[in-house]
Scaffold this active site. Structure first.
Site, PDB file in Angstrom:
ATOM      1  N   GLU A 522       0.802  -1.218   0.000  1.00 17.60           N
ATOM      2  CA  GLU A 522       0.000   0.000   0.000  1.00 17.60           C
ATOM      3  C   GLU A 522       0.832   1.264   0.000  1.00 17.60           C
ATOM      4  OE1 GLU A 522       0.217  -1.503   4.299  1.00 17.60           O
ATOM      5  OE2 GLU A 522      -0.005  -2.319   2.297  1.00 17.60           O
ATOM      6  N   ASP A 523       2.149   1.112   0.159  1.00 23.23           N
ATOM      7  CA  ASP A 523       3.030   2.276   0.251  1.00 23.23           C
ATOM      8  C   ASP A 523       3.573   2.642  -1.125  1.00 23.23           C
ATOM      9  OD1 ASP A 523       4.308   4.330   1.507  1.00 23.23           O
ATOM     10  OD2 ASP A 523       6.096   3.155   1.963  1.00 23.23           O
ATOM     11  N   ARG A 525       3.495   2.660  -5.107  1.00 22.97           N
ATOM     12  CA  ARG A 525       2.347   2.666  -6.008  1.00 22.97           C
ATOM     13  C   ARG A 525       2.187   1.311  -6.672  1.00 22.97           C
ATOM     14  NH1 ARG A 525       4.009   7.714  -8.405  1.00 22.97           N
ATOM     15  NH2 ARG A 525       4.250   6.619 -10.365  1.00 22.97           N
ATOM     16  N   GLU A 587      10.970 -10.053   6.522  1.00 23.58           N
ATOM     17  CA  GLU A 587      11.495 -10.424   5.203  1.00 23.58           C
ATOM     18  C   GLU A 587      12.905  -9.883   5.015  1.00 23.58           C
ATOM     19  OE1 GLU A 587       7.465 -10.468   2.421  1.00 23.58           O
ATOM     20  OE2 GLU A 587       9.167  -9.225   1.881  1.00 23.58           O
TER      21      GLU A 587
END
Length: 1613
Positions: A522-523, A525, A587
């Site tokens: 969501e950060d 694009r 991650e």
């Protein structure tokens, strides 16, 4: 808390087998004193070891005893230093004093201590003598002087006269008693944190009723200090008990030879202070301990126990001990304590931060607190060590004296490459795990830390069996922890160990993805990520994205972590809020960890964020990170890891995208960078690639050997651990860029056995080639179809690694039609049969490393350098010899010995390895054994491993066949699986490590079943089984002892072994009745058999093979025995053997071997009864004077060996009756002449006799020539060889001329004659003789050999009124080729009556034509570039009766006037096809520029009108390779392809051709020599001899033209 200092560490790791080591010179005056001292010490209850002067200098027996003693008493006498041996012993004692804290007590017997210290007086004279005699080198003299100075400076006892002797002995005994009884263990140099833990243990021991026996366990991770606390407790409480014992390192001593019994003996000696009570075996020891220990109140510590069996043997149960006894057990396996039902388990706690800082400071700075400037570093170390004392000590000592900057650098290095000593200590428990539990541990170490246990079990159910049991086992072994919240934990160093194991094992891990894409969805694009993903896919790059590639039903966390692990490159898109996601940080942590330990590349993309903000966690990025830390619960270790990961990735070169106006260009830049990195990524080959390059070049050469565009398949075959994968990876790295696409499928065998991974292998192959995941494979069968359609579209390079069954090959590479032109496929396997089934083009057989390569590779792993450490060269060579060139063994053993720098440790390790092989090596080797699906084949392997290494394959086959096995197919399978080898001499071989693996399999299986081993090879096992009362399931027994240390067994020990089939003894005597030996024995091998006769009560009815080498036999059986099954009898080297057995009672004997039996004076005439005998070997039987005539009637014998029988003077002509004899070896005998009958033997192939040695076709000419002398009847000799067909005579030594007419008269079957003359005159005379002899006889001797005739004839009635027929004869010599076939058909069509009679003309360069009237044609051989002469055709046209065609043909002569050579061919030679080698020999005499004359000769009825010659050319063929041949011990001739001589010899080119073309070469030489003999004996006649021969020809009806009467080389009309 500290485990120990450097000295006490060594002390704590050894077991004391004696209290006192007594060193003295037993040829000195002190011997009486030493004897009295020994008696006094023994009576006082001390265990005393006395040195033995009969041991040569350098023997390790005494040195080991020194190390195993609590104290050493050295008696210095005047002659002590007169022996180098005692000086070496002194040096060793002082070394033990320094390293393991041994107490040293010097006694100066009638010698002044100052004399010893300064080497003066009587004491010094002996020392000077050693130097003067050069017994000591300068270096040794300096060392021993220092040792004498050091020893004489230790306070001790002085005995100046014999009157003082008794008093001093009493003082020594009292002093020693006080010293040993009050001796406390050295616990720790810096005992930080020990006291509170010791008090906790003491409280547990004191809580119960005083009279109750209490057993407690001290449990904890290795290196946490269990032994240290146990020692401190022992020192504190031991003195209040009646008896006490501390058995150190039980697990190590347990695995040593006889270690179990020695532990029992030490325990008994510690409690009762005596060695008078002897323990023979484990069961006896248990009984003695149970009876004796209960009489005293005992304090016992069993240190480092790792098996429940150890407790059962050493402390049975509480009832073994007296009231109030206390037992402590230290272990890292809680399950053992629970199973033994201890009263309490004390779990060792790791040190807290304060304790850790103090202990680390003591070792780093030698003060209790850190230096201020090092404070941060110390905290980092303490955090890294996790409160583990051993790690703090090791790292602290390692950093001692280092600068701050250097210390920081070393600490960072340790985080990526942990300390070997720490890892080795921690790894002990891992190595004991089952393979499934190991997998669970490694998954936990890399993927699942801090995960809920229940969730983890649910996840692991997808991958492994019984995960809950596995986690419990790991917890019991201190490898994982489960906290109060049910979360999985792991000590940081244990986790580091797991990662290091994965790094070592996982260099070859399969990479499923090219790129792992990490981003915060969501950060960044969606358009940017989507565009980047698509661009990478379009570039053929296989990308893992968290919404593409995760199979449904998987937990995302697990799938992502595994995907990271299986990716070559990770692209991390770092956006403003990336660090605000726990998921993203986890991650990133994993990505950075893998990039440190493996070959994964990290590419950071800084999307709208500055790299410095990421590196330092500042700005908006830093705020996001702080928000995450404050929002969730994260321990300090994880937080520090995350910061380190951000710092590291922020400092890497990447792609920065800030306020970009053209993201498409930025994405292109990323794709270009990734493409470049992928192309440069190489497979890891080896840390130290010793010997790799030469083998790589060999493989590449084989790959390039095929010049055609057809796909080439190559197999790399060899045993496990030999380096097949390593070579395949190196080849892949080297040539992968030469192909359009490439793929390396690693560990196919392992992956194939996992669920659904058959399809994943196919999917991976397709993905590697096409760089896409859009083509999905659902099943193996659909995958085959897709691969077959797709792989043929590109020129690919494919490596399929570790293939174990044909289904894998069928699924992955089908056949050549799957692949495009120019593709190359490499398959690595242990199974040669798989490669044969696939019909690969080439097989590269992996070679073991030679000694030089082995030593270098071992040195790299053991010393981190290419040469051995000082003083370890010989030991390193011992390891190399043990490993036999196997890289895996060299690496594993070298790494194991890396931190061990004492010779005694190395010797102990080597000794243990020979008894119990290394698990890691055995596990790798055992794969092939476990892959054998047939139990019969497994049994055959084990039998070979125990009994048959080095034996002849045929012998082993006979023995095993009678044991109920199927050895023909079984041994073939074992050879295919690289488990067994068969050399050129047909001997069965096996790598030493495979042999040891087989023995270990039998040992473990018997242990698991609680029964005796099925095969026995150790003396102690025989000794144990002799006490068993039940029937024993022992199939085979082998016991080999040195002749110097032979032993005796009671035959009654074999009474219960009624299933015994195989018995091998050497250096062993059996005492008692032989009726106890099994009646079912099939094989008896007893070297050094002690009796003059085999015992009458020994049942031998079932024996197939008897091997009694080096026996004392005078006669095998006093009374003949009927042994119907016996096929092999070997009595070699039996120097007292006087009589052979009655062979009539051995009807099926096939091999009789009596080598080196010098007392044997005759062979029984009953040998003629052996109708099935194949081999008779009487080599070096010097007492034999002759052979019985009956031996020559043995028409089954193939090999007869008489070499070294120096009194045998002749072989009878009856030898011709031995119709099957192929090999005759009779060199070094008194035979002076080869019998004619030997040459007449049709079967003979190899001979060594009278100085002639080799294949008969090579040596027979020389033998024949040796017979020819003026006194010999030449003609009779020649007539002996009337069956020959070919003769080659070279008269280069100007020998006198040969009478050729007699050759043709006596050798009617002679078909070919090759001659070389030394002058033109001799050439003319020879041609005349040949023409004369050819026409004086008809063609009765001709033999039509072969099925395809080379002579064709056509005839028709002339158009004229003449009644004669016109006949044309086509004669063809040479090898078949396309051009020749075309020309021949053309000619046959042109010959009347079908054709016009107009023959084809020149057709350069295919053929050239030469014509002449009459029966001869002369021409000069032309030069035809790039072509080779393949065929000579000759067409003769004649006017003759219509019934005269080929029957009138006599000979054709090919005469080279330039070289003075003649080649003569009769019809039989022309009807038989020429071999390549034969034809090459023909054309070697027909070179460009030579003048050649071809003459055809017919009977008088056939008048030649015209002759035409065609020279036919074609492309040259490759030369064939010659093979070397040898003779093995059984006299069988062998070749490089491991077949016996007969098969190889008669296979070139075929049996019939060999008979026709080889033997004539030898036989006809005699005929030419007849000619020479006659010519020497006759004087030249006064008239012209040529005219005389011509006249003779005319008188016999041959129409010889007038021109020939003048010169036989002119045209024959």
């Amino acid at each position: 808390m500290s485990s120990s200092s450097s000295s006490s560490i060594s002390s704590s790791s050894r077991s004391h087998k004696s209290d006192v080591f007594l060193s003295y010179h037993d040829k000195d005056a002190c011997i009486s004193f030493a004897s009295d001292l020994y008696s006094a010490l023994t009576q006082a209850g001390f265990v005393v070891y006395i040195n033995h002067n009969n041991l040569t200098s350098g023997d390790q027996t005494n040195f080991s005893a020194i190390e195993a003693s609590r104290t050493s008493i050295i008696i210095f006498s005047s002659n002590f230093d007169a022996s180098k041996w005692f000086l070496e012993e002194l040096e060793q004692i002082l070394e033990c004093g320094r390293t393991i804290g041994q107490v040293i007590l010097p006694v100066f017997y009638v010698v002044d201590p100052s004399d010893v210290r300064r080497q003066i007086g009587d004491f010094g004279k002996d020392f000077e003598d050693l130097i003067g005699q050069r017994i000591l080198t300068n270096n040794e003299s300096m060392r021993y002087k220092e040792a004498l100075i050091e020893a004489s400076s230790i306070s001790g006892f002085l005995v100046m006269s014999s009157r003082d002797k008794s008093e001093v002995i009493n003082d020594i005994v009292q002093h020693l008693t006080h010293l040993i009884e009050d001796k406390l263990f050295s616990v720790a140099t810096h005992p930080v944190g020990i006291e509170p833990r010791m008090q906790d243990v003491i409280q547990l021991l004191s809580n119960e009723q005083p009279e109750k026996t209490i057993i407690i366990g001290i449990w904890g991770i290795n290196g946490v200090g269990k032994t240290t606390i146990a020692k401190a407790t022992y020192n504190q409480m031991g003195c209040s008990f009646e008896g006490k014992s501390f058995l150190l390192n039980v697990n190590e001593i347990w695995e040593q030879s006889n270690g179990q019994v020695s532990l029992q003996q030490q325990l008994l000696s510690d409690i009762y202070k005596t060695t008078n009570i002897q323990i023979d075996n484990i069961d006896t020891g248990k009984m003695v301990l149970r009876e004796r220990l209960c009489r005293k109140k005992i304090f016992l510590v069993l240190d480092n126990v790792n098996k429940l069996e150890q407790l059962n043997v050493l402390c049975g149960s509480r009832e073994w001990f007296g009231h109030g006894s206390r037992i402590i057990i230290t272990t890292s396996d809680k399950h053992i304590l629970c199973s033994f039902q201890v009263d309490h388990v004390y779990r060792m706690k790791c040190m807290d931060t304060t304790e850790s800082l103090e202990l680390f400071s003591w070792h780093t700075f030698k003060i209790p607190s850190p230096i201020e400037s090092y404070a941060d570093l110390c905290r980092d170390v303490v955090e890294y060590c996790g409160g583990l004392p051993q790690a703090l000590e090791e790292i602290g000592s390692f950093l001692f004296g280092k600068s701050l900057a250097e210390s920081k650098f070393l600490l960072e290095k340790l985080k990526t490459n942990p300390n070997d000593m720490i890892i080795r200590k921690l790894r002990t428990n891992f190595d004991d795990l089952h393979v499934y539990d190991k997998k669970i541990f490694l998954d936990l170490a890399t993927l699942f830390i801090e995960m809920d246990k229940d969730d983890l079990i649910q996840t692991l159910n997808y991958f492994v069996r019984f995960p809950e049991d596995g986690i419990t086992i790991l917890e019991d072994k201190c490898l994982v922890t489960i906290d109060s919240n049910n979360r999985i934990g792991m000590h940081t160093l244990v986790r580091a160990m797991g990662k290091e194991i994965i790094r070592q094992q996982g260099m070859a891990e399969t990479k499923m993805y090219d790129v792992f894409l990490s981003f915060k969805g969501e950060d960044s694009r969606t358009k940017f990520i989507s565009h980047l993903y698509s661009s990478l896919q379009n570039a053929g790059i296989y990308v893992f994205k968290d919404d593409d590639g995760i199979q449904r039903g998987d937990r995302i966390s697990v799938s992502l972590l595994q995907a990271i692990n299986q990716s070559r490159i990770s692209i991390v898109v770092l956006s403003r809020n990336f660090a605000n996601s726990k998921w993203c940080m986890m991650e990133l942590e994993r990505i950075v960890e893998i990039s440190r330990t493996k070959d994964m590349v990290v590419v950071p993309v800084f999307y709208e964020v500055d790299p410095s903000e990421v590196r330092h966690q500042t700005g908006e990025f830093g705020k996001a990170f702080e928000c995450l830390i404050s929002a969730i619960s994260v321990d300090e270790y994880t937080k520090r890891n995350w910061k380190t990961a951000l710092n590291e990735v922020g400092g890497r070169a990447g792609v920065v995208i800030i306020n970009s106006r053209n993201e498409s260009e930025d994405i292109k830049k990323i794709v270009k960078l990734v493409t470049h990195l992928l192309d440069k990524t190489e497979l890891f080959v080896a840390d130290h690639p010793v010997g790799v390059e030469s083998r790589v070049q060999d493989v590449i050469q084989l790959l390039n050997r095929q010049k055609s565009k057809v796909p080439l398949m190559l197999g790399i075959w060899g045993m496990g651990g030999i380096g097949k994968t390593t070579i395949a990876k190196a080849v892949y790295n080297k040539i992968r860029h030469d192909f359009e696409a490439k793929s390396f499928l690693l560990n196919v065998r392992e992956v194939w056995n996992l669920d659904n991974d058959k399809v994943s292998l196919q999917q991976r192959l397709l993905t590697d080639i096409y760089k896409t995941t859009k083509i999905k494979i659902d099943t193996v069968e659909s995958g085959k179809v897709i691969l077959q359609e797709r792989l043929c579209e590109k020129r690919i390079f494919l490596v399929i690694d570790d293939v174990s069954n044909v289904d894998q090959l069928n699924a992955l590479c089908g056949n050549r039609k799957w692949f495009a032109e120019g593709s190359r496929i490499i398959i690595t396997t242990r199974d040669d049969d798989l490669l044969s089934r696939l019909e690969v083009d080439q097989i590269y057989r992996m070679k073991e490393m030679d000694d030089s390569e082995s030593l270098e590779l071992f040195n790299w792993h053991a010393f981190k350098q290419p040469i051995s450490g000082e003083g370890f060269t010989n030991l390193s060579r011992d390891v190399v010899k043990y490993s036999r060139g196997l890289p895996l063994a060299l690496q594993v053993i070298g790494s194991f010995l890396l931190t061990r720098r004492r010779e005694a440790e190395w010797k102990s390790v080597l000794g243990k390895l020979k008894m119990i092989p290394n698990d890691e090596v055995s596990e790798k080797l055992r794969i092939s054994f476990d892959g054998l699906s047939d139990d019969d084949v497994k049994d055959i392997f084990l039998d070979i491993a125990f009994f048959f290494i080095g034996m002849d394959r045929e012998d082993v086959t006979e023995i095993l066949k009678d044991c109920g096995h199927f050895p023909e197919i079984g041994i073939s399978i074992l050879v295919q699986q690289s488990l067994v080898t068969v050399d050129r001499k047909n001997k069965i071989g096996m790598h030493d490590l495979l042999r040891d693996m087989g023995r270990e399999i039998v040992r473990k299986k018997s242990k698991e079943r609680g029964k005796e081993p099925s095969r026995i090879w150790r003396f102690e096992d025989v000794h144990e089984l002799s006490k068993d009362t039940c029937t024993l399931d022992v199939k085979g027994l082998t016991l080999t002892m040195s002749r110097m240390y032979s032993t005796t067994l009671e035959t009654k020990a074999f009474e219960k072994m009624d299933k015994l089939r195989l018995l091998q003894l050497s250096g062993v005597q059996l005492d008692g009745d032989y009726k106890y030996l099994s009646r079912h024995l099939r094989w008896l091998s007893w070297h050094g058999f002690p009796f003059k006769f085999t015992p009458a009560d020994f049942h031998q009815d079932s024996l197939v093979a008897i091997d009694l080498k080096y026996s004392n036999l005078e006669r095998v059986w006093r009374k003949s025995q009927l042994l119907v099954k016996l096929k092999i009898l070997n009595l070699s080297h039996s120097h007292n053997l006087r009589h052979t057995p009655d062979f009539s009672n051995l009807p099926n004997l096939e091999k009789l071997i009596l080598r080196d039996c010098p007392s044997l004076s005759s062979v029984s005439s009953s040998i003629g009864h052996l109708k099935k005998i194949l081999l008779i070997n009487l080599k070096d039987c010097t007492g034999l004077c002759e052979l019985p005539r009956s031996i020559y009637k043995l028409d089954s014998v193939k090999t007869l060996i008489l070499s070294g029988c120096t009194n045998i003077v002749k072989l009878e002509e009856d030898i011709e009756q031995m119709k099957s004899l192929t090999t005759l070896v009779a060199d070094n005998t008194a035979i002076t002449r080869v019998p004619f009958a030997v040459v007449r033997l049709k079967s003979i192939a190899y001979i060594s006799l009278c100085g002639y040695e080799g294949f008969t076709r090579e040596v027979f000419p020389s033998i024949i020539q040796s017979w020819l002398s003026p006194t010999n009847s030449i003609l009779s000799l020649v007539q002996t060889f009337a069956g020959t067909s070919c003769l080659d005579i070279t008269d280069e030594q100007n020998n006198s001329f040969y009478c050729l007419s007699s050759i043709f008269e006596d050798l009617q079957n002679l078909q070919r004659l090759w001659l070389k003359c030394d002058s033109e005159a001799q050439l003319n005379q020879t041609v005349a003789s040949i023409l004369g002899s050819s026409n004086t006889r008809n063609c009765e001797g001709f033999s039509n050999i072969g099925t395809s005739a080379s002579i064709h004839s056509r005839s028709q009635v002339s158009m004229s009124s003449s009644k004669n027929s016109l006949t044309s004869v086509l004669i063809q010599m040479g090898v078949s080729c396309n051009v020749a076939n075309i020309l021949r058909e053309n000619i046959l069509q042109k010959i009347p009556p079908i054709g016009s009679g107009l023959l084809p003309g020149n057709n350069y360069p295919d053929w050239l034509t030469f014509n002449s009237n009459g029966s001869s044609v002369t021409f000069e051989v032309p030069q035809v570039e790039g072509r080779s002469l393949k065929t000579i055709m000759c067409i003769a046209h004649s006017s003759s009766p219509d019934n005269t065609t080929t029957e009138g043909f006599k000979v054709v002569l090919v005469i080279n006037c330039t070289k003075n050579t003649i080649q003569v061919y009769k019809i039989g030679a022309l009807l038989a096809s020429f071999g390549e080698d034969e034809w090459k020999r023909v054309i070697s005499n027909i070179e460009p520029g030579n003048k050649i004359k071809v003459i055809v000769v017919f009977t008088n009825e056939f008048i030649v009108k015209k002759t035409t010659i065609y020279l036919v050319y074609d492309e040259p063929n490759e030369e064939k390779t010659n093979h070397c041949h040898e003779i093995n011990e059984n006299g069988i001739v062998s070749s490089g392809d491991e077949n016996i001589f007969g098969r190889l010899f008669f296979a070139i080119p075929s049996l019939s051709r060999t008979v026709l073309t080889s033997r004539p070469f030898w036989f006809c030489l005699a005929g030419i020599m007849v000619w020479s003999s006659r010519r020497r004996s006759e004087k030249r006649r006064r008239d012209n001899p040529i005219l005389r021969e011509v006249a003779s020809m005319s008188s016999q009806g041959l129409n010889i033209p007038e021109s020939l009467e003048k010169n036989p080389l002119v045209d024959v009309k």
